[in-house]
Design a protein around this motif. Structure first.
Motif, PDB file in Angstrom:
ATOM      1  N   PHE A   4     -34.127  48.947  98.374  1.00  0.00           N
ATOM      2  CA  PHE A   4     -33.505  47.663  98.071  1.00  0.00           C
ATOM      3  C   PHE A   4     -33.746  47.311  96.604  1.00  0.00           C
ATOM      4  O   PHE A   4     -32.831  46.911  95.889  1.00  0.00           O
ATOM      5  N   LEU A   5     -34.984  47.453  96.145  1.00  0.00           N
ATOM      6  CA  LEU A   5     -35.313  47.114  94.761  1.00  0.00           C
ATOM      7  C   LEU A   5     -34.603  48.039  93.773  1.00  0.00           C
ATOM      8  O   LEU A   5     -34.232  47.617  92.675  1.00  0.00           O
ATOM      9  N   GLU A   6     -34.411  49.293  94.155  1.00  0.00           N
ATOM     10  CA  GLU A   6     -33.720  50.235  93.273  1.00  0.00           C
ATOM     11  C   GLU A   6     -32.249  49.870  93.099  1.00  0.00           C
ATOM     12  O   GLU A   6     -31.691  50.052  92.022  1.00  0.00           O
ATOM     13  N   TYR A   7     -31.622  49.387  94.159  1.00  0.00           N
ATOM     14  CA  TYR A   7     -30.175  49.179  94.130  1.00  0.00           C
ATOM     15  C   TYR A   7     -29.753  47.718  94.055  1.00  0.00           C
ATOM     16  O   TYR A   7     -28.562  47.432  93.949  1.00  0.00           O
ATOM     17  N   PHE A   8     -30.698  46.810  94.087  1.00  0.00           N
ATOM     18  CA  PHE A   8     -30.354  45.384  94.072  1.00  0.00           C
ATOM     19  C   PHE A   8     -29.656  45.001  92.772  1.00  0.00           C
ATOM     20  O   PHE A   8     -28.744  44.180  92.758  1.00  0.00           O
ATOM     21  N   PHE A   9     -30.088  45.577  91.676  1.00  0.00           N
ATOM     22  CA  PHE A   9     -29.489  45.302  90.367  1.00  0.00           C
ATOM     23  C   PHE A   9     -29.334  46.623  89.645  1.00  0.00           C
ATOM     24  O   PHE A   9     -30.299  47.339  89.424  1.00  0.00           O
ATOM     25  N   GLU A  10     -28.081  46.921  89.278  1.00  0.00           N
ATOM     26  CA  GLU A  10     -27.784  48.181  88.611  1.00  0.00           C
ATOM     27  C   GLU A  10     -26.998  47.915  87.334  1.00  0.00           C
ATOM     28  O   GLU A  10     -26.627  46.782  87.035  1.00  0.00           O
ATOM     29  N   LEU A  43     -53.031  44.846  90.465  1.00  0.00           N
ATOM     30  CA  LEU A  43     -51.614  45.018  90.160  1.00  0.00           C
ATOM     31  C   LEU A  43     -51.014  46.214  90.883  1.00  0.00           C
ATOM     32  O   LEU A  43     -51.617  47.279  90.946  1.00  0.00           O
ATOM     33  N   LYS A  44     -49.811  46.007  91.382  1.00  0.00           N
ATOM     34  CA  LYS A  44     -49.008  47.098  91.922  1.00  0.00           C
ATOM     35  C   LYS A  44     -48.124  47.605  90.780  1.00  0.00           C
ATOM     36  O   LYS A  44     -47.249  46.871  90.317  1.00  0.00           O
ATOM     37  N   PRO A  45     -48.313  48.804  90.320  1.00  0.00           N
ATOM     38  CA  PRO A  45     -47.517  49.282  89.179  1.00  0.00           C
ATOM     39  C   PRO A  45     -46.021  49.314  89.446  1.00  0.00           C
ATOM     40  O   PRO A  45     -45.226  49.167  88.537  1.00  0.00           O
ATOM     41  N   GLU A  46     -45.635  49.494  90.704  1.00  0.00           N
ATOM     42  CA  GLU A  46     -44.203  49.544  91.000  1.00  0.00           C
ATOM     43  C   GLU A  46     -43.511  48.208  90.743  1.00  0.00           C
ATOM     44  O   GLU A  46     -42.298  48.162  90.542  1.00  0.00           O
ATOM     45  N   GLY A  47     -44.254  47.112  90.721  1.00  0.00           N
ATOM     46  CA  GLY A  47     -43.659  45.813  90.397  1.00  0.00           C
ATOM     47  C   GLY A  47     -43.083  45.814  89.000  1.00  0.00           C
ATOM     48  O   GLY A  47     -41.939  45.409  88.774  1.00  0.00           O
ATOM     49  N   PHE A  48     -43.850  46.308  88.052  1.00  0.00           N
ATOM     50  CA  PHE A  48     -43.364  46.392  86.680  1.00  0.00           C
ATOM     51  C   PHE A  48     -42.268  47.443  86.555  1.00  0.00           C
ATOM     52  O   PHE A  48     -41.328  47.270  85.776  1.00  0.00           O
ATOM     53  N   LYS A  49     -42.356  48.492  87.325  1.00  0.00           N
ATOM     54  CA  LYS A  49     -41.344  49.553  87.258  1.00  0.00           C
ATOM     55  C   LYS A  49     -39.953  48.973  87.504  1.00  0.00           C
ATOM     56  O   LYS A  49     -39.023  49.213  86.725  1.00  0.00           O
ATOM     57  N   LEU A  51     -38.976  45.733  87.560  1.00  0.00           N
ATOM     58  CA  LEU A  51     -38.622  44.656  86.640  1.00  0.00           C
ATOM     59  C   LEU A  51     -38.290  45.223  85.260  1.00  0.00           C
ATOM     60  O   LEU A  51     -37.310  44.792  84.635  1.00  0.00           O
ATOM     61  N   ASP A  52     -39.068  46.165  84.791  1.00  0.00           N
ATOM     62  CA  ASP A  52     -38.769  46.804  83.501  1.00  0.00           C
ATOM     63  C   ASP A  52     -37.376  47.419  83.514  1.00  0.00           C
ATOM     64  O   ASP A  52     -36.626  47.313  82.535  1.00  0.00           O
ATOM     65  N   ARG A  53     -37.036  48.073  84.612  1.00  0.00           N
ATOM     66  CA  ARG A  53     -35.713  48.715  84.705  1.00  0.00           C
ATOM     67  C   ARG A  53     -34.605  47.682  84.557  1.00  0.00           C
ATOM     68  O   ARG A  53     -33.661  47.874  83.788  1.00  0.00           O
ATOM     69  N   VAL A  54     -34.713  46.553  85.243  1.00  0.00           N
ATOM     70  CA  VAL A  54     -33.678  45.518  85.172  1.00  0.00           C
ATOM     71  C   VAL A  54     -33.618  44.926  83.766  1.00  0.00           C
ATOM     72  O   VAL A  54     -32.529  44.735  83.210  1.00  0.00           O
ATOM     73  N   ILE A  55     -34.770  44.644  83.176  1.00  0.00           N
ATOM     74  CA  ILE A  55     -34.796  44.092  81.814  1.00  0.00           C
ATOM     75  C   ILE A  55     -34.147  45.069  80.840  1.00  0.00           C
ATOM     76  O   ILE A  55     -33.350  44.675  79.976  1.00  0.00           O
TER      77      ILE A  55
END
Length: 172
Positions: A4-10, A43-49, A51-55
């Motif tokens: 879901f997080l991978e495809y929510f914003f592309e 911290l969960k590193p995947e959280g930044f992963k 968010l960084d991708r979307v930014i």
């Protein structure tokens, strides 16, 4: 959940927003993407992963982002979108929830302080502090924690009572 997080914003989403003439969007954050209730302040590193991708996708298309803490530990308001599931804003009656949010914003500020595509931070979406004083004390703490690390990004404060009441904030 990861899919879901991978495809929510592309990239197509950023292209669409750019086609509308937008140059800034607000990204809703859930604290659970960065820490776990059973393992707080780790911290969960995947959280930044994600968010960084979307930014970065937004930046590629000339779109700035505002980081909006839509879901705080315990739920900062009584409605469904605070993701607490209780209809009680427990955030305001448990200091540890507040301490965790201050800690998390320190971590977010460390991570994004030099990112010029982040326009700013919205430390809490639509608070509902029934006493109308705890929100002000919390904002003072959040401001100090963020500014100790990042003096450049704008900070956007919501009024109390679902962002509608600024009456207790004094002269603005």
């Amino acid at each position: 959940n990861s899919q879901f997080l991978e495809y929510f914003f592309e990239e197509d989403d950023a292209k669409f927003f750019k086609s509308l003439g937008l140059n800034c969007i607000r990204i809703a954050l859930n604290y659970r993407h960065f820490e776990d209730d059973m393992n707080p302040r780790v911290l969960k590193p995947e959280g930044f992963k994600h968010l960084d991708r979307v930014i970065n996708v937004c930046a590629k298309h000339g779109i700035y982002t505002i980081l909006d803490m839509h879901t705080a530990p315990g739920g900062q308001n009584t409605d469904w979108h605070s993701d607490a599931g209780t209809h009680i804003a427990n955030f305001w009656i448990h200091k540890d929830f507040q301490d965790r949010l201050v800690w998390l914003w320190g971590e977010l500020a460390k991570h994004y302080k030099d990112n010029t595509w982040v326009a700013g931070y919205n430390p809490m979406n639509e608070p509902t502090d029934s006493e109308h004083t705890r929100v002000i004390a919390l904002y003072d703490r959040l401001y100090a924690a963020i500014r100790a690390i990042d003096s450049d990004h704008a900070i956007f404060w919501d009024g109390n009572t679902f962002a509608s009441d600024f009456s207790r904030f004094g002269d603005l």
